[in-house]
Design an enzyme around this catalytic site. Structure first.
Site, PDB file in Angstrom:
ATOM      1  CD  GLU A  89      -6.520   1.695  -1.741  1.00 19.02           C
ATOM      2  OE1 GLU A  89      -6.926   2.493  -0.869  1.00 19.02           O
ATOM      3  OE2 GLU A  89      -5.598   0.898  -1.559  1.00 19.02           O
ATOM      4  CG  HIS A 158      -6.584  -9.117   2.371  1.00 17.96           C
ATOM      5  ND1 HIS A 158      -7.262  -8.822   3.520  1.00 17.96           N
ATOM      6  CD2 HIS A 158      -5.729  -8.080   2.166  1.00 17.96           C
ATOM      7  CE1 HIS A 158      -6.834  -7.667   4.019  1.00 17.96           C
ATOM      8  NE2 HIS A 158      -5.911  -7.194   3.215  1.00 17.96           N
TER       9      HIS A 158
END
Lengths: 359, 428
Positions: A89, A158
Site C-alpha cells: 500500500e 476491517h
C-alpha cells in the site's frame, strides 16, 4: 414498453458496464443500477474520456476487483491502464501520487480504507499538502477510492470509518456517496478534479440497486463536490448523514411520518469541504438537528457539524441541543448481536429524533 | 582602451596572489570584445543562472593570451558492480567549457550553502536547514549526466538539486528566509522547493522513493524516453517503502534510477550502526547496481550517463550508490561532531573535496588557470551576496495569502483562521 425495455436492460446492465447497450428512446426512462455498477460506469466513462486516467490497486485487473467494482475494465483497457499491484500500500500509493505529480490522473484503489492506514503518509503528506507547500506550483490530481467503514462480520481491523481522519486534513477533498447516482456522479467529479480526492464507498451498498434518473445516464453527469442533497423534505427536524446511514435515516423518517413527524433528511455527499449552508438553512427551518454516522463519536463528523452549527446563524434557531447518533465507541466486535449494536440502527435514530423533539 | 587595460590589470592583480608574467600582456582579441560587452569587469547584477548546464555560457572571464587546452582525458575510478557485466567507462573527456561550468555550479552550491549557514546563525533562516556542502559533485554531476527533460526527486537535503535543476540562488535563499520572492512564495521553506521536472524537496524520509517510481511510471506511460532520478540517503535506505518501490519498479520495468547518496551518516547514526548491509548498491537485490565515487564529479557524470542509457533502453530500474560526505552536521541544529571526529571531517576536506579535485584536474591539464577559477569564485561570491541581500530585504508573504493554494483550479472559498471570526480567502 418501459417494462419490456426494463426486462431487456437489467440483465445486460448486470453483466458489465462496458457494452454500448443504450436503446435510444425519445424519452429515457429511469432504470435500476447498483452502486457497484454505477462506480464501474463512472470509471469506465472517465477512462474512455481521458487517456491520462488509469486505475491501480490490488486485484483491480485480472480479478475484476476484490468487490468486482472494476469488473471488465482490464479486458477493455489492458495492462497499461488497469494495473494490478503487489500488496504494498505505501509503495503503490506513493507511486500513484508520483504519477499524479508528473501529470497523469491515477485512481488508486485501497481494498478497504483500513489498509490505507499503511499509506496514509502518502495521502496526507505527499498528496494533500503539496499544492500548498509548493506555493501553487505542484498539483496532485489523484483519486483514492475504496470501501470504508463497517461491513458484516469482518471485525475490528476491517471495519473502521475514516471519514473523520481524512476530513480533518486541509488540501484533501473527501466524498462519501450513498446511492448509485451519488456514486457515479461523485467518482466522475473526483476523477476530473485536479486535487487529491478520497472517495469513501461502502461495501454493503455495492449490491444495492437504485433508480437511476435520466440525467445520471449521461456521460457528463457530474455531482459537484462540496454540495449536500436534501433527500427528503421535512419540517420538524433536520437529520444529517452520509453514506449507508442515509438509508437508515430515510427508513426512520418513513416510520416517523406515520406518527406525524416530518424529518428533513440531508445526504451530505461531501465530507470535506462540508456544505454547511444546506445544513444551516435546514436547521433554521426545522429548529432541531440530529447527525447520524457510522464512525466513532469522538472527534467525528457529527461533532464537527455540531461545533459549526454553534458558530453560525443556525444556533439561535435551535430549540434543543443538537444530538449525534454514531457507531459505538468500541473496536468493532465480531458476534452478530454485538456488531449490530455497534452501528447506528433505525431504532437508534428514531429514539434520538424523538428525544430531540421531546416526544 | 587605456581605461579598460587599467581595469584589467587592477582585477588581475587583485584576483591572483601568484601572478604570472603572462598577465601583463595585452588581453586577447576575444577578451576585448567581451570587455566591450560589459560596462565593467564585474558581471551584471542580476545574472541569472537559472538555465541548464547545456545552455550556459562559461567563458565571460577575462583570460590572458595563453592558450588553454580544449579538452582533456581523465581516468576515473572503476565502479563496483552488482548484477552488471560492464560498468561506466574508466576514462572520460572533459571539455574546458564543461569544466568551467561544473566548477562554477559547484562553487555556487558551496557558497550558497555556506551563506545559508550564516543566515541561519543570524536567525534570518529558521526551522529546518539541511546543508549539502561536500556533496556538490553529486548534484552537479547527476545533472551533467541527464537532460533537462528528465525528472528528479530527492529528500530534504535539497538546496543543491534545486539549483542544478534550474532555480536561481535568489529564489532559493528567499524561500529559506520565508519571503514572498521565494520559489514557493515562502509557503514551503527549506524542504519544499519545486521546479520544472523537480519534485522537491520532501520532508518524510523515504516517502520520495515511491513518488519517484511513480514519476518513472508516468515517463513510461507517456512513452517519451525520459527517466526519473530518485534520490535517498543511507539512512532512508532502510525504509520499507523503498523496497516496495524496488519491487514494483523492477516488476513493471520503470525507467527509474534509484540513487543512494551515502554520506556515511543518517543524522547521527553511522552506516555501520544502522544497516546490516552497507553495500547500498546491492540492496536492490534483483536490481543491478553500481557504487560510484561521489566526490569525483566526472565519475558521477559517467555513472549517470551509463545508468540513464540503461533505463532508456527499457531494461528497467538501476541503482547507483554515490559515496559522498557532508561537512555540516545533519542540520543546522547539529554541530556534527558528537558522532564523528573533527579529524575525519578535516581529512575528507583536504583529500577529497569535490571542488578542489576538479580544480586540480583542470589546472594540471591546462584546461583553466588558477586565476581564472579565482575570478569565477569572486563572481560567485558576488552573486550569492546579492541573492542574500534580496532574501533578507524581500518582504514576507502577505497575511491575506495564508489561505491560498489549498486546492488547485477551484473558485475562491473561505478558510477558517484561529477562531471562527478570522477568515482567510483561499485562491487556487
Amino acid at each position: 414498453m418501459a417494462a419490456v425495455s426494463g426486462l431487456v436492460r437489467r440483465p445486460l446492465r448486470e453483466v458489465s458496464g462496458l457494452l454500448k447497450r443504450r436503446f435510444h428512446w425519445t424519452a429515457r426512462a429511469a432504470l435500476q443500477v447498483t452502486v457497484r455498477d454505477a462506480i464501474n460506469q463512472g470509471m469506465d466513462e472517465e477512462l474512455e474520456r481521458d487517456e491520462k486516467v488509469f486505475l491501480l490497486g490490488e486485484e483491480v485487473a485480472q480479478y475484476d476487483g476484490a468487490y468486482k467494482v472494476s469488473r471488465g475494465l482490464w479486458k477493455k483497457y489492458g495492462d497499461k491502464r488497469i494495473i494490478d499491484t503487489p500488496i504494498s500500500e505505501m509503495g503503490f500509493a506513493g507511486i500513484a501520487v508520483g504519477a499524479a505529480m508528473a501529470g497523469l490522473r491515477p485512481i488508486c484503489e485501497f481494498m478497504t480504507f483500513n489498509f490505507s492506514m499503511q499509506a496514509i503518509d502518502q495521502v496526507i503528506n505527499s498528496a494533500a499538502k503539496t499544492y500548498y507547500m509548493s506555493g501553487g506550483l505542484q498539483s496532485v490530481p489523484i483519486v483514492f477510492r475504496g470501501p470504508n467503514g463497517a461491513s458484516a462480520g469482518v471485525a475490528a481491523q476491517h471495519s473502521q470509518c475514516f471519514a473523520a481522519w481524512y476530513g480533518h486534513c486541509p488540501g484533501l477533498k473527501v466524498v462519501s456517496p450513498w446511492n448509485s447516482e451519488d456514486a457515479k456522479g461523485l467518482i466522475k467529479s473526483a476523477i476530473r478534479d485536479n486535487n487529491p480526492v478520497v472517495v469513501l464507498e461502502n461495501e454493503l451498498m455495492y449490491g444495492v440497486p437504485f433508480e437511476f434518473p435520466p440525467e445520471a445516464q449521461s456521460k457528463d453527469f457530474l455531482i459537484p463536490i462540496g454540495k449536500a442533497k436534501i433527500e427528503r423534505q421535512g419540517t420538524h427536524i433536520t437529520v444529517v448523514s452520509h453514506s449507508r446511514p442515509v438509508g437508515h435515516c430515510l427508513e426512520a423518517a418513513a416510520v416517523l411520518s406515520k406518527e406525524g413527524v416530518e424529518c428533513e433528511v440531508i445526504n451530505m455527499r461531501t465530507i470535506r469541504p462540508m456544505d454547511m449552508e444546506t445544513i444551516e438553512a435546514s436547521v433554521m427551518k426545522t429548529n432541531h438537528l440530529v447527525t447520524v454516522e457510522g464512525g466513532w463519536p469522538q472527534f467525528g463528523v457529527g461533532a464537527e457539524i455540531c461545533a459549526r452549527i454553534m458558530e453560525g446563524p443556525a444556533f439561535n434557531f435551535l430549540d434543543a441541543p443538537a444530538v449525534r447518533v454514531t457507531g459505538a465507541d468500541v473496536p468493532m466486535p465480531y458476534a452478530k448481536i454485538l456488531e449490530d449494536n455497534s452501528i447506528p440502527q433505525v431504532k437508534d435514530i428514531i429514539f434520538a429524533i424523538k428525544k430531540t423533539l421531546n416526544i | 582602451m587605456r581605461k579598460m587595460l587599467a581595469a584589467v590589470s587592477r582585477v588581475l592583480s587583485g584576483a591572483s596572489q601568484k601572478s604570472r608574467h603572462g598577465f601583463a600582456m595585452l588581453p586577447s582579441l576575444v577578451s576585448i570584445s567581451r570587455l566591450k560587452q560589459s560596462s565593467h569587469l564585474g558581471l551584471p547584477k542580476c545574472w541569472d543562472y537559472s538555465h541548464s548546464l547545456k545552455t550556459r555560457q562559461a567563458s565571460r572571464v577575462l583570460v590572458a593570451s595563453r592558450n588553454f587546452a580544449n579538452d582533456a582525458t581523465f581516468e576515473i575510478k572503476k565502479c563496483d558492480l552488482h548484477r552488471l557485466e560492464e560498468g561506466p567507462p574508466v576514462t572520460t573527456v572533459l571539455t574546458r567549457e564543461d569544466g568551467l561550468k561544473y566548477y562554477r555550479m559547484m562553487q555556487t552550491v558551496r557558497r550558497m550553502e555556506l551563506k545559508a549557514d550564516q543566515l541561519y546563525k543570524q536567525k534570518i533562516i529558521r526551522g529546518f536547514c539541511h546543508l549539502c556542502d561536500g556533496q556538490e559533485a553529486c548534484c552537479v554531476g547527476l545533472e551533467a549526466g541527464i537532460n533537462p527533460t528528465d525528472h528528479l526527486i530527492t529528500a530534504y537535503r535539497a538546496h543543491g538539486f534545486t539549483f542544478t535543476r534550474g532555480l536561481s540562488v535568489r529564489e532559493i535563499l528567499a524561500e529559506l528566509t520565508g519571503r514572498k520572492g521565494g520559489c514557493a512564495k515562502g509557503k514551503g521553506g527549506s524542504m519544499h522547493m519545486y521546479a520544472k521536472n523537480f519534485y522537491g524537496g520532501n520532508g518524510i524520509v523515504g516517502a520520495q522513493v515511491p513518488l519517484g517510481a511513480g514519476i518513472a511510471l508516468a515517463c513510461k506511460y507517456n512513452g517519451k524516453d525520459e527517466v526519473c532520478l530518485t534520490l535517498y540517503g543511507d539512512g532512508a535506505a532502510n525504509q520499507g517503502q523503498i523496497f516496495e518501490a524496488y519491487n514494483m519498479a523492477a516488476l513493471w520495468k520503470l525507467p527509474c534510477i534509484f540513487i543512494c547518496e551515502n554520506n556515511r551518516y543518517g543524522m547521527g547514526t553511522s552506516v555501520e550502526r544502522a544497516a546490516a548491509s552497507t553495500d547500498y548498491y546491492k540492496r536492490g537485490d534483483f536490481i543491478p547496481g553500481l557504487r560510484v565515487d561521489g566526490m569525483d564529479i566526472l565519475c558521477v557524470r559517467e555513472a549517470t550517463r551509463f545508468a540513464a542509457a540503461y533505463c532508456r533502453s527499457g531494461k528497467g530500474p538501476i541503482l547507483m550508490e554515490l559515496q559522498t560526505y557532508r561537512y555540516h552536521g545533519h542540520s543546522m541544529s547539529d554541530p556534527g561532531v558528537s558522532y564523528r571526529t573533527r579529524e575525519e571531517i578535516q581529512e575528507v576536506r583536504s583529500k577529497s573535496d569535490p571542488i578542489m579535485l576538479l580544480k586540480d584536474r583542470m589546472v594540471n591539464s591546462n584546461l583553466a588557470s588558477v586565476e581564472e577559477l579565482k575570478e569565477i569564485d569572486v563572481e560567485v561570491r558576488k552573486e550569492i551576496e546579492d541573492a542574500a541581500q534580496f532574501a533578507t530585504a524581500d518582504p514576507e508573504p502577505p497575511l491575506e495569502e495564508l489561505g491560498y493554494h489549498i486546492y488547485s483550479s477551484d473558485p475562491p472559498f473561505e478558510v477558517r483562521g484561529a477562531n471562527q471570526w478570522i477568515k482567510f480567502k483561499s485562491v487556487s
